[in-house]
Motif scaffolding. Structure first.
Motif, PDB file in Angstrom:
ATOM      1  N   VAL A  16       0.884  -1.163   0.000  1.00  0.00           N
ATOM      2  CA  VAL A  16       0.000   0.000   0.000  1.00  0.00           C
ATOM      3  C   VAL A  16       0.927   1.219   0.000  1.00  0.00           C
ATOM      4  O   VAL A  16       1.388   1.670   1.045  1.00  0.00           O
ATOM      5  N   ILE A  17       1.223   1.701  -1.211  1.00  0.00           N
ATOM      6  CA  ILE A  17       2.241   2.736  -1.406  1.00  0.00           C
ATOM      7  C   ILE A  17       1.579   4.110  -1.456  1.00  0.00           C
ATOM      8  O   ILE A  17       0.836   4.410  -2.394  1.00  0.00           O
ATOM      9  N   VAL A  18       1.850   4.924  -0.459  1.00  0.00           N
ATOM     10  CA  VAL A  18       1.305   6.280  -0.415  1.00  0.00           C
ATOM     11  C   VAL A  18       2.449   7.263  -0.600  1.00  0.00           C
ATOM     12  O   VAL A  18       3.502   7.138   0.018  1.00  0.00           O
ATOM     13  N   ASN A  19       2.227   8.230  -1.504  1.00  0.00           N
ATOM     14  CA  ASN A  19       3.217   9.259  -1.777  1.00  0.00           C
ATOM     15  C   ASN A  19       2.496  10.566  -2.070  1.00  0.00           C
ATOM     16  O   ASN A  19       1.595  10.590  -2.924  1.00  0.00           O
ATOM     17  N   THR A  49       9.873 -13.522   3.282  1.00  0.00           N
ATOM     18  CA  THR A  49       8.866 -13.067   4.240  1.00  0.00           C
ATOM     19  C   THR A  49       7.788 -12.291   3.483  1.00  0.00           C
ATOM     20  O   THR A  49       8.057 -11.766   2.383  1.00  0.00           O
ATOM     21  N   PRO A  50       6.583 -12.187   4.024  1.00  0.00           N
ATOM     22  CA  PRO A  50       5.567 -11.367   3.368  1.00  0.00           C
ATOM     23  C   PRO A  50       6.031  -9.923   3.158  1.00  0.00           C
ATOM     24  O   PRO A  50       5.761  -9.329   2.115  1.00  0.00           O
ATOM     25  N   ASN A  51       6.756  -9.370   4.121  1.00  0.00           N
ATOM     26  CA  ASN A  51       7.309  -8.025   4.014  1.00  0.00           C
ATOM     27  C   ASN A  51       8.199  -7.920   2.769  1.00  0.00           C
ATOM     28  O   ASN A  51       8.048  -7.003   1.952  1.00  0.00           O
ATOM     29  N   ASP A  52       9.118  -8.874   2.616  1.00  0.00           N
ATOM     30  CA  ASP A  52      10.009  -8.866   1.450  1.00  0.00           C
ATOM     31  C   ASP A  52       9.228  -9.073   0.153  1.00  0.00           C
ATOM     32  O   ASP A  52       9.581  -8.513  -0.887  1.00  0.00           O
ATOM     33  N   GLY A  53       8.179  -9.895   0.219  1.00  0.00           N
ATOM     34  CA  GLY A  53       7.347 -10.126  -0.960  1.00  0.00           C
ATOM     35  C   GLY A  53       6.673  -8.854  -1.438  1.00  0.00           C
ATOM     36  O   GLY A  53       6.593  -8.590  -2.636  1.00  0.00           O
ATOM     37  N   ALA A  58       6.231  -4.796  -5.542  1.00  0.00           N
ATOM     38  CA  ALA A  58       6.144  -3.377  -5.907  1.00  0.00           C
ATOM     39  C   ALA A  58       7.158  -3.048  -6.989  1.00  0.00           C
ATOM     40  O   ALA A  58       6.840  -2.377  -7.977  1.00  0.00           O
ATOM     41  N   GLU A  59       8.381  -3.552  -6.828  1.00  0.00           N
ATOM     42  CA  GLU A  59       9.419  -3.260  -7.825  1.00  0.00           C
ATOM     43  C   GLU A  59       9.131  -3.955  -9.155  1.00  0.00           C
ATOM     44  O   GLU A  59       9.241  -3.348 -10.217  1.00  0.00           O
ATOM     45  N   GLU A  60       8.747  -5.238  -9.109  1.00  0.00           N
ATOM     46  CA  GLU A  60       8.481  -5.978 -10.348  1.00  0.00           C
ATOM     47  C   GLU A  60       7.304  -5.384 -11.118  1.00  0.00           C
ATOM     48  O   GLU A  60       7.353  -5.274 -12.340  1.00  0.00           O
ATOM     49  N   GLU A  61       6.247  -5.024 -10.403  1.00  0.00           N
ATOM     50  CA  GLU A  61       5.033  -4.570 -11.081  1.00  0.00           C
ATOM     51  C   GLU A  61       5.059  -3.096 -11.453  1.00  0.00           C
ATOM     52  O   GLU A  61       4.455  -2.708 -12.452  1.00  0.00           O
ATOM     53  N   THR A  62       5.744  -2.266 -10.660  1.00  0.00           N
ATOM     54  CA  THR A  62       5.653  -0.816 -10.880  1.00  0.00           C
ATOM     55  C   THR A  62       6.983  -0.118 -11.074  1.00  0.00           C
ATOM     56  O   THR A  62       7.008   1.090 -11.313  1.00  0.00           O
ATOM     57  N   GLY A  63       8.101  -0.817 -10.908  1.00  0.00           N
ATOM     58  CA  GLY A  63       9.407  -0.203 -11.061  1.00  0.00           C
ATOM     59  C   GLY A  63       9.856   0.626  -9.873  1.00  0.00           C
ATOM     60  O   GLY A  63      10.941   1.203  -9.900  1.00  0.00           O
ATOM     61  N   LEU A  64       9.045   0.694  -8.829  1.00  0.00           N
ATOM     62  CA  LEU A  64       9.396   1.495  -7.663  1.00  0.00           C
ATOM     63  C   LEU A  64      10.191   0.689  -6.642  1.00  0.00           C
ATOM     64  O   LEU A  64       9.876  -0.474  -6.390  1.00  0.00           O
ATOM     65  N   THR A  65      11.183   1.337  -6.059  1.00  0.00           N
ATOM     66  CA  THR A  65      11.841   0.780  -4.887  1.00  0.00           C
ATOM     67  C   THR A  65      11.103   1.374  -3.698  1.00  0.00           C
ATOM     68  O   THR A  65      10.987   2.598  -3.583  1.00  0.00           O
ATOM     69  N   VAL A  66      10.562   0.492  -2.839  1.00  0.00           N
ATOM     70  CA  VAL A  66       9.803   0.964  -1.686  1.00  0.00           C
ATOM     71  C   VAL A  66      10.399   0.416  -0.396  1.00  0.00           C
ATOM     72  O   VAL A  66      11.150  -0.561  -0.411  1.00  0.00           O
ATOM     73  N   ARG A  67      10.013   1.058   0.685  1.00  0.00           N
ATOM     74  CA  ARG A  67      10.395   0.615   2.027  1.00  0.00           C
ATOM     75  C   ARG A  67       9.092   0.412   2.807  1.00  0.00           C
ATOM     76  O   ARG A  67       8.181   1.251   2.742  1.00  0.00           O
ATOM     77  N   VAL A  68       9.000  -0.700   3.527  1.00  0.00           N
ATOM     78  CA  VAL A  68       7.845  -0.947   4.378  1.00  0.00           C
ATOM     79  C   VAL A  68       7.956  -0.065   5.615  1.00  0.00           C
ATOM     80  O   VAL A  68       8.991  -0.057   6.287  1.00  0.00           O
ATOM     81  N   CYS A  89       3.745   1.291   2.707  1.00  0.00           N
ATOM     82  CA  CYS A  89       5.057   1.490   2.076  1.00  0.00           C
ATOM     83  C   CYS A  89       5.234   2.939   1.649  1.00  0.00           C
ATOM     84  O   CYS A  89       4.263   3.636   1.356  1.00  0.00           O
ATOM     85  N   GLU A  90       6.506   3.340   1.595  1.00  0.00           N
ATOM     86  CA  GLU A  90       6.860   4.648   1.050  1.00  0.00           C
ATOM     87  C   GLU A  90       7.851   4.452  -0.084  1.00  0.00           C
ATOM     88  O   GLU A  90       8.589   3.464  -0.110  1.00  0.00           O
ATOM     89  N   VAL A  91       7.843   5.401  -1.006  1.00  0.00           N
ATOM     90  CA  VAL A  91       8.736   5.329  -2.160  1.00  0.00           C
ATOM     91  C   VAL A  91      10.145   5.720  -1.728  1.00  0.00           C
ATOM     92  O   VAL A  91      10.350   6.765  -1.100  1.00  0.00           O
ATOM     93  N   VAL A  92      11.112   4.882  -2.082  1.00  0.00           N
ATOM     94  CA  VAL A  92      12.525   5.181  -1.857  1.00  0.00           C
ATOM     95  C   VAL A  92      13.097   5.810  -3.118  1.00  0.00           C
ATOM     96  O   VAL A  92      13.803   6.812  -3.075  1.00  0.00           O
TER      97      VAL A  92
END
Length: 136
Positions: A16-19, A49-53, A58-68, A89-92
């Motif tokens: 759930v990526i909010v920016n 882990t689910p966190n890592d998943g 997020a990266e595979e589907e949207t190209g974003l590097t995110v942090r939980v 998640c937040e965008v890195v």
């Protein structure tokens, strides 16, 4: 964190990526029940882990590097029967785009009004509370 169900299928991890007051949604090419617009998500891979998943999907589907930034909870999804983990998640780094054209048709940053058009029903309550607190 262990899978809370006896379902043999791997759980699904959602990012759930909010920016900047908007949440990133992805429109699937193939609907899952009534689901078309969803959070970037996918199956947790063996040894992950689910966190890592959630981060990987997020990266595979949207190209974003995110942090939980937090775990929003888990449930058995009422439409799919799959165990779902939700992570705030937040965008890195990166700019969102369709990173997996076989699975996704488009991605969109949604404010509160747009999100209601794309998904006209409430989300899982902890996710809804997170969105209510963070979207414009």
């Amino acid at each position: 964190m262990s899978d809370p169900t006896t379902d043999d299928r791997p759980p699904i991890a959602a990012a759930v990526i909010v920016n900047d007051g908007k949440v990133l949604m992805a429109r699937r090419r193939v609907k899952e029940g009534q689901l078309s617009w969803q959070f970037p998500a996918g199956e947790v891979e063996p040894g992950e882990t689910p966190n890592d998943g959630a981060i990987r999907e997020a990266e595979e589907e949207t190209g974003l590097t995110v942090r939980v930034t937090g775990e929003l909870g888990w449930r058995v999804h009422p439409n799919t029967g799959r165990t779902m983990y939700y992570f705030a998640c937040e965008v890195v780094s990166g700019t969102a785009y369709v990173g997996d054209a076989e699975e996704l048709a488009e991605v969109a940053w949604c404010d509160r009004a747009t999100l209601t058009e794309y998904v006209p029903y409430p989300f899982y309550e902890p996710v809804q509370q997170h969105l209510d607190a963070n979207l414009r």
